[in-house]
Write an enzyme that holds these catalytic residues in place. Sequence first.
Site, PDB file in Angstrom:
ATOM      1  N   SER A  99      -0.522  11.203  -0.549  1.00  0.00           N
ATOM      2  CA  SER A  99      -1.779  11.572  -1.206  1.00  0.00           C
ATOM      3  C   SER A  99      -1.494  12.763  -2.111  1.00  0.00           C
ATOM      4  O   SER A  99      -0.479  13.454  -1.928  1.00  0.00           O
ATOM      5  CB  SER A  99      -2.779  11.993  -0.122  1.00  0.00           C
ATOM      6  OG  SER A  99      -3.916  12.619  -0.689  1.00  0.00           O
TER       7      SER A  99
ATOM      8  N   TYR B  53      -4.898  16.488   7.741  1.00  0.00           N
ATOM      9  CA  TYR B  53      -4.622  15.444   6.745  1.00  0.00           C
ATOM     10  C   TYR B  53      -3.572  15.958   5.753  1.00  0.00           C
ATOM     11  O   TYR B  53      -2.576  15.299   5.463  1.00  0.00           O
ATOM     12  CB  TYR B  53      -5.920  15.081   6.023  1.00  0.00           C
ATOM     13  CG  TYR B  53      -5.817  13.900   5.073  1.00  0.00           C
ATOM     14  CD1 TYR B  53      -6.081  12.606   5.505  1.00  0.00           C
ATOM     15  CD2 TYR B  53      -5.475  14.085   3.732  1.00  0.00           C
ATOM     16  CE1 TYR B  53      -5.995  11.522   4.635  1.00  0.00           C
ATOM     17  CE2 TYR B  53      -5.388  13.013   2.856  1.00  0.00           C
ATOM     18  CZ  TYR B  53      -5.649  11.737   3.307  1.00  0.00           C
ATOM     19  OH  TYR B  53      -5.563  10.660   2.431  1.00  0.00           O
TER      20      TYR B  53
HETATM   21  N1  LIG Z   1      -8.825   6.494  -1.069  1.00  0.00           N
HETATM   22  C1  LIG Z   1      -8.210   7.572  -1.483  1.00  0.00           C
HETATM   23  O1  LIG Z   1      -8.692   8.316  -2.350  1.00  0.00           O
HETATM   24  C2  LIG Z   1      -6.873   7.942  -0.900  1.00  0.00           C
HETATM   25  C3  LIG Z   1      -6.163   8.955  -1.554  1.00  0.00           C
HETATM   26  C4  LIG Z   1      -4.913   9.295  -1.066  1.00  0.00           C
HETATM   27  C5  LIG Z   1      -4.405   8.650   0.028  1.00  0.00           C
HETATM   28  N2  LIG Z   1      -5.118   7.682   0.662  1.00  0.00           N
HETATM   29  C6  LIG Z   1      -4.507   7.027   1.819  1.00  0.00           C
HETATM   30  O2  LIG Z   1      -4.513   5.624   1.592  1.00  0.00           O
HETATM   31  C7  LIG Z   1      -4.421   4.967   2.841  1.00  0.00           C
HETATM   32  C8  LIG Z   1      -5.479   3.873   2.874  1.00  0.00           C
HETATM   33  O3  LIG Z   1      -6.767   4.464   2.850  1.00  0.00           O
HETATM   34  P1  LIG Z   1      -8.003   3.829   2.065  1.00  0.00           P
HETATM   35  O4  LIG Z   1      -8.512   4.863   1.153  1.00  0.00           O
HETATM   36  O5  LIG Z   1      -7.624   2.502   1.536  1.00  0.00           O
HETATM   37  O6  LIG Z   1      -9.057   3.734   3.255  1.00  0.00           O
HETATM   38  P2  LIG Z   1      -9.781   2.487   3.956  1.00  0.00           P
HETATM   39  O7  LIG Z   1     -10.614   3.072   5.010  1.00  0.00           O
HETATM   40  O8  LIG Z   1     -10.414   1.622   2.936  1.00  0.00           O
HETATM   41  O9  LIG Z   1      -8.560   1.661   4.601  1.00  0.00           O
HETATM   42  C9  LIG Z   1      -7.820   2.146   5.690  1.00  0.00           C
HETATM   43  C10 LIG Z   1      -7.399   0.967   6.548  1.00  0.00           C
HETATM   44  O10 LIG Z   1      -6.540   1.454   7.596  1.00  0.00           O
HETATM   45  C11 LIG Z   1      -6.911   0.810   8.795  1.00  0.00           C
HETATM   46  N3  LIG Z   1      -6.543   1.619   9.963  1.00  0.00           N
HETATM   47  C12 LIG Z   1      -7.070   2.804  10.357  1.00  0.00           C
HETATM   48  N4  LIG Z   1      -6.504   3.205  11.510  1.00  0.00           N
HETATM   49  C13 LIG Z   1      -5.582   2.254  11.839  1.00  0.00           C
HETATM   50  C14 LIG Z   1      -4.676   2.098  12.918  1.00  0.00           C
HETATM   51  N5  LIG Z   1      -4.598   2.995  13.918  1.00  0.00           N
HETATM   52  N6  LIG Z   1      -3.865   1.014  12.931  1.00  0.00           N
HETATM   53  C15 LIG Z   1      -3.931   0.089  11.934  1.00  0.00           C
HETATM   54  N7  LIG Z   1      -4.792   0.166  10.903  1.00  0.00           N
HETATM   55  C16 LIG Z   1      -5.610   1.241  10.856  1.00  0.00           C
HETATM   56  C17 LIG Z   1      -8.430   0.649   8.694  1.00  0.00           C
HETATM   57  O11 LIG Z   1      -8.897  -0.349   9.585  1.00  0.00           O
HETATM   58  C18 LIG Z   1      -8.601   0.286   7.220  1.00  0.00           C
HETATM   59  O12 LIG Z   1      -8.550  -1.108   7.020  1.00  0.00           O
HETATM   60  C19 LIG Z   1      -4.580   6.043   3.904  1.00  0.00           C
HETATM   61  O13 LIG Z   1      -3.308   6.404   4.393  1.00  0.00           O
HETATM   62  C20 LIG Z   1      -5.199   7.189   3.134  1.00  0.00           C
HETATM   63  O14 LIG Z   1      -4.930   8.436   3.724  1.00  0.00           O
HETATM   64  C21 LIG Z   1      -6.336   7.305   0.199  1.00  0.00           C
END
Ligand SMILES: NC(=O)c1ccc[n+]([C@@H]2O[C@H](COP(=O)([O-])OP(=O)(O)OC[C@H]3O[C@@H](n4cnc5c(N)ncnc54)[C@H](O)[C@@H]3O)[C@@H](O)[C@H]2O)c1
Length: 253
Positions: free
Chosen positions: A138, A150
């Site tokens: 991130s 985080y």
């Molecule tokens: N959306 C953003 O702005 C952003 C920015 C930087 C990083 N991220 C990172 O991207 C990744 C995905 O996040 P997102 O934004 O798509 O969120 P999201 O909530 O849409 O998707 C996250 C997915 O991870 C799954 N998950 C959570 N805990 C889990 C576990 N213990 N085992 C297996 N699956 C699990 C959830 O069920 C969900 O489907 C994360 O690592 C998040 O930190 C997101």
Amino acid sequence: MTQLEGLVTIITGAASGLGEATARRFVRDGATVIMSDIQQKKGEAISSEIGAEFLAADVTEEKQIADLVDQALARHGRLDCMINNAGALGVVGGIATISSEDWNKTVSLLLGSVFYGMKHAARAMINQGDGCILSTTSVAGLVAMGPHAYTAAKHGVVGLTKSVASELARYGVRVNAVAPGTVPTDMTGQIYGGQEGVRETSKARNPLGRSVEAADIAGGFAYLAGPDGKNITGQILTIDAGQSACPAPNRYY
Ligand SMILES: NC(=O)c1ccc[n+]([C@@H]2O[C@H](COP(=O)([O-])OP(=O)(O)OC[C@H]3O[C@@H](n4cnc5c(N)ncnc54)[C@H](O)[C@@H]3O)[C@@H](O)[C@H]2O)c1
């Protein structure tokens, strides 16, 4: 031939957001995709819609990640790409208030899971003599931008990516990460009052003034996994419309 033709790829956290968009992109580019998530129903519905496979796994449980890799190997005989993406925001609050239990849970979800994914993918890829391990860090892995646990865990993903890249290069295995900016997904929608709220926040925070979308992040993963990424390892590809590099307008121009 499409860019990712036949690439056997596991994506964790693939039932939503960035993981789902990446699964859709990889299938479109010809990869054989195994989507994984704890949300089984949703994951199965998406995988059958797009022509991927689905295997449920909790990324905080090492045995489940080991089994996930073993099942991919049993089905396809190899693992070309592992994308450690699952995550959530985790514990929030001031440093003086965070419990050890909540801290450990968050770090286990965001960093321990990446260790498990790298460890078990490496086991397969070292034998093959090639492969590609990708993780989702991130902008909070580069600068102070999120809750403490985080931010610490995502910085940890950056360090682990470089460290494991340095070990696995001799086996032809590449290890990289993508650092997204603020992207509308379920996770961020909960923080910024829905996906439009995320887009407005993101545009206001970055110098390009554009919202960064899940498909942009999927494109970054596809680039790193595909032929154009063949000489890239130990790198963090930041996709944030300039948010982390240019945090404020510069008064010299
Ligand atoms: N959306 C953003 O702005 C952003 C920015 C930087 C990083 N991220 C990172 O991207 C990744 C995905 O996040 P997102 O934004 O798509 O969120 P999201 O909530 O849409 O998707 C996250 C997915 O991870 C799954 N998950 C959570 N805990 C889990 C576990 N213990 N085992 C297996 N699956 C699990 C959830 O069920 C969900 O489907 C994360 O690592 C998040 O930190 C997101």
